[in-house]
Design a protein around this motif. Structure first.
Motif, PDB file in Angstrom:
ATOM      1  N   ASP A 120       0.807  -1.270   0.198  1.00 12.21           N
ATOM      2  CA  ASP A 120      -0.110  -0.194   0.175  1.00 12.21           C
ATOM      3  C   ASP A 120       0.760   1.342  -0.167  1.00 12.21           C
ATOM      4  O   ASP A 120       0.424   2.377  -0.510  1.00 12.21           O
ATOM      5  CB  ASP A 120      -0.861   0.199   0.955  1.00 12.21           C
ATOM      6  N   TYR A 121       2.384   1.011   0.483  1.00  9.83           N
ATOM      7  CA  TYR A 121       2.757   2.200   0.594  1.00  9.83           C
ATOM      8  C   TYR A 121       4.009   2.367  -0.626  1.00  9.83           C
ATOM      9  O   TYR A 121       4.470   3.590  -1.146  1.00  9.83           O
ATOM     10  CB  TYR A 121       3.941   2.495   1.731  1.00  9.83           C
ATOM     11  N   THR A 122       4.277   1.010  -1.172  1.00  8.85           N
ATOM     12  CA  THR A 122       5.120   1.182  -2.431  1.00  8.85           C
ATOM     13  C   THR A 122       4.389   1.175  -3.586  1.00  8.85           C
ATOM     14  O   THR A 122       5.204   1.658  -4.615  1.00  8.85           O
ATOM     15  CB  THR A 122       5.903  -0.216  -2.330  1.00  8.85           C
ATOM     16  N   TYR A 123       3.191   1.299  -3.536  1.00 10.05           N
ATOM     17  CA  TYR A 123       2.406   1.448  -4.659  1.00 10.05           C
ATOM     18  C   TYR A 123       2.841   0.506  -5.888  1.00 10.05           C
ATOM     19  O   TYR A 123       2.529   0.418  -7.182  1.00 10.05           O
ATOM     20  CB  TYR A 123       2.496   2.839  -5.473  1.00 10.05           C
ATOM     21  N   LEU A 124       3.359  -0.755  -5.544  1.00 12.47           N
ATOM     22  CA  LEU A 124       3.440  -2.089  -6.384  1.00 12.47           C
ATOM     23  C   LEU A 124       2.691  -3.155  -6.082  1.00 12.47           C
ATOM     24  O   LEU A 124       2.545  -3.402  -4.713  1.00 12.47           O
ATOM     25  CB  LEU A 124       5.091  -2.378  -6.037  1.00 12.47           C
ATOM     26  N   PRO A 125       1.504  -3.451  -6.966  1.00 11.24           N
ATOM     27  CA  PRO A 125       0.680  -4.607  -6.579  1.00 11.24           C
ATOM     28  C   PRO A 125       1.397  -5.727  -5.870  1.00 11.24           C
ATOM     29  O   PRO A 125       2.632  -6.242  -6.426  1.00 11.24           O
ATOM     30  CB  PRO A 125       0.097  -5.024  -7.814  1.00 11.24           C
ATOM     31  N   MET A 126       0.815  -6.263  -4.916  1.00 14.56           N
ATOM     32  CA  MET A 126       1.572  -7.448  -4.236  1.00 14.56           C
ATOM     33  C   MET A 126       1.981  -8.556  -4.840  1.00 14.56           C
ATOM     34  O   MET A 126       2.917  -9.295  -4.827  1.00 14.56           O
ATOM     35  CB  MET A 126       0.391  -7.590  -2.749  1.00 14.56           C
ATOM     36  N   GLN A 127       0.984  -8.933  -5.893  1.00 18.74           N
ATOM     37  CA  GLN A 127       1.121 -10.170  -6.769  1.00 18.74           C
ATOM     38  C   GLN A 127       2.497  -9.990  -7.762  1.00 18.74           C
ATOM     39  O   GLN A 127       3.028 -11.110  -8.142  1.00 18.74           O
ATOM     40  CB  GLN A 127      -0.089 -10.440  -7.423  1.00 18.74           C
ATOM     41  N   ILE A 128       2.807  -8.661  -7.757  1.00 20.84           N
ATOM     42  CA  ILE A 128       4.007  -8.572  -8.817  1.00 20.84           C
ATOM     43  C   ILE A 128       5.660  -8.822  -8.047  1.00 20.84           C
ATOM     44  O   ILE A 128       6.344  -9.468  -8.748  1.00 20.84           O
ATOM     45  CB  ILE A 128       4.221  -7.134  -9.065  1.00 20.84           C
ATOM     46  N   ASN A 129       5.433  -8.838  -6.686  1.00 16.41           N
ATOM     47  CA  ASN A 129       6.736  -8.998  -6.021  1.00 16.41           C
ATOM     48  C   ASN A 129       7.160 -10.454  -6.235  1.00 16.41           C
ATOM     49  O   ASN A 129       8.378 -10.583  -6.512  1.00 16.41           O
ATOM     50  CB  ASN A 129       6.497  -8.742  -4.767  1.00 16.41           C
ATOM     51  N   PRO A 130       6.510 -11.473  -6.040  1.00 21.47           N
ATOM     52  CA  PRO A 130       6.962 -12.740  -6.187  1.00 21.47           C
ATOM     53  C   PRO A 130       7.443 -13.110  -7.867  1.00 21.47           C
ATOM     54  O   PRO A 130       8.576 -13.921  -7.862  1.00 21.47           O
ATOM     55  CB  PRO A 130       6.041 -13.753  -5.953  1.00 21.47           C
ATOM     56  N   LEU A 131       6.656 -12.486  -8.762  1.00 14.26           N
ATOM     57  CA  LEU A 131       7.202 -12.852 -10.086  1.00 14.26           C
ATOM     58  C   LEU A 131       8.580 -11.936 -10.242  1.00 14.26           C
ATOM     59  O   LEU A 131       9.337 -12.599 -10.876  1.00 14.26           O
ATOM     60  CB  LEU A 131       6.233 -11.918 -10.970  1.00 14.26           C
ATOM     61  N   ILE A 132       8.742 -10.785  -9.754  1.00 10.38           N
ATOM     62  CA  ILE A 132      10.067 -10.156  -9.844  1.00 10.38           C
ATOM     63  C   ILE A 132      11.164 -11.010  -9.149  1.00 10.38           C
ATOM     64  O   ILE A 132      12.316 -11.257  -9.752  1.00 10.38           O
ATOM     65  CB  ILE A 132       9.871  -8.834  -9.186  1.00 10.38           C
ATOM     66  N   LEU A 133      10.825 -11.458  -7.981  1.00 12.77           N
ATOM     67  CA  LEU A 133      12.138 -12.451  -7.139  1.00 12.77           C
ATOM     68  C   LEU A 133      12.214 -13.620  -7.919  1.00 12.77           C
ATOM     69  O   LEU A 133      13.753 -13.960  -8.121  1.00 12.77           O
ATOM     70  CB  LEU A 133      11.310 -12.922  -5.731  1.00 12.77           C
ATOM     71  N   TYR A 134      11.323 -14.402  -8.291  1.00 12.34           N
ATOM     72  CA  TYR A 134      11.668 -15.726  -9.042  1.00 12.34           C
ATOM     73  C   TYR A 134      12.260 -15.587 -10.428  1.00 12.34           C
ATOM     74  O   TYR A 134      12.787 -16.460 -10.856  1.00 12.34           O
ATOM     75  CB  TYR A 134      10.461 -16.620  -8.788  1.00 12.34           C
ATOM     76  N   GLY A 135      11.703 -14.361 -11.002  1.00 11.18           N
ATOM     77  CA  GLY A 135      12.045 -14.107 -12.259  1.00 11.18           C
ATOM     78  C   GLY A 135      13.734 -13.743 -11.947  1.00 11.18           C
ATOM     79  O   GLY A 135      14.455 -14.171 -13.139  1.00 11.18           O
TER      80      GLY A 135
END
Length: 292
Positions: A120-135
């Motif tokens: 909510d504070y980073t304005y990055l949807p939660m579901q994007i983060n695992p994709l970035i990590l595993y990518g």
């Protein structure tokens, strides 16, 4: 064949030792931060999608760290693992290099979870983060440029290819060692399968906190069942690799023991998974019938 002496193996540089301490320190601090943040931010949401999506990555990082401990123990005990695994003696990863990789990935793992919790504070949807990590982890492994332990990564990729194509060539020690590790890491494969399934079938992309859905907002329980079949196949894959390796070893050596015995041992996994899938599917249908 001459044996490369252990004392001639390249020691880790002081800069590598510094990075190990730096990454481990950051990991401990960030781990405490996300545990405390989770206790504050997660209240009434269903936490299991987030846990299962990130659990596989953590287990893989833990595996690398424990492999570093193993490597240290082998060298201290005088076990020439470089010769056993047929690794280039002049260019291989020491235990400190493994600690460094595990620490670096551990820091990224913690940052990814914190980014989820503070979406909510980073304005990055939660579901994007695992994709970035595993990518990033996938790109780190298959990076074709000669950086980031290129020769060691290429050795691992070649070994993975040999495991996948086990029936078609002679099986060496490193091949069945890695296949055994995959059997131990079956939960990692299952969690990666869950990640793909959840993003396809259950995730509500319009919800910026889609990895922490409320029970009434969840898109079903497809990914917790065997209804679409792939879950059972993924669960059987590591045992299948060892099964066909054992058959290949029997073909090459003509020795029923231990190769056919080992093949029989690994084949029991197929029956366990099959009957577990049938039971879970039948129980789910029975509950649906009772609800109707």
């Amino acid at each position: 064949m001459s044996v490369f002496p252990l004392f001639l193996l390249q020691p880790a540089l002081a800069w590598t030792t510094f990075r190990v301490g730096l990454y481990c320190g950051f990991f401990i601090i960030l781990a405490i931060a996300f545990i405390l943040s989770g206790a504050v931010f997660v209240r009434f949401e269903n936490i299991w999608p987030l846990v299962r999506i990130y659990r596989g990555g953590f287990l893989l990082i833990q595996f690398l760290f424990l492999l570093g401990i193993n490597t240290y123990g082998w060298r201290q005990a005088g076990v020439n693992h470089v010769l056993i695994f047929e690794i280039n003696p002049r260019n291989n990863l020491s235990h400190q290099h493994l600690f460094e990789i595990a620490g670096f990935l551990g820091v990224l793992w913690c940052l990814s979870i914190l980014s989820c919790l503070y979406s909510d504070y980073t304005y990055l949807p939660m579901q994007i983060n695992p994709l970035i990590l595993y990518g990033f982890m996938l790109l780190f492994l298959i990076n074709p440029f000669k950086t980031g332990y290129y020769k060691s990564r290429f050795w691992l990729l070649k070994l993975l290819f040999r495991v996948l194509t086990a029936p078609f060539h002679r099986v060496e020690f490193a091949d069945f060692w890695l296949a055994d590790q995959l059997n131990s890491l079956v939960f990692v494969l299952m969690d990666l399968e869950y990640l793909v399934c959840y993003y396809i079938f259950e995730l509500q992309w319009s919800n910026s906190r889609g990895l922490l859905p409320r029970d009434q907002d969840s898109g079903g329980h497809v990914c917790h069942s065997y209804s679409y079949g792939l879950r059972a196949v993924i669960q059987c894959l590591p045992a299948w690799f060892r099964f066909v390796q054992c058959l290949r070893r029997y073909r090459d050596t003509k020795r029923a023991f231990p190769h056919l015995v080992n093949a029989g041992k690994y084949s029991t996994t197929f029956f366990v998974v099959t009957f577990a899938a049938l039971y879970a599917t039948h129980r789910g249908r029975s509950q649906e019938t009772e609800n109707i």
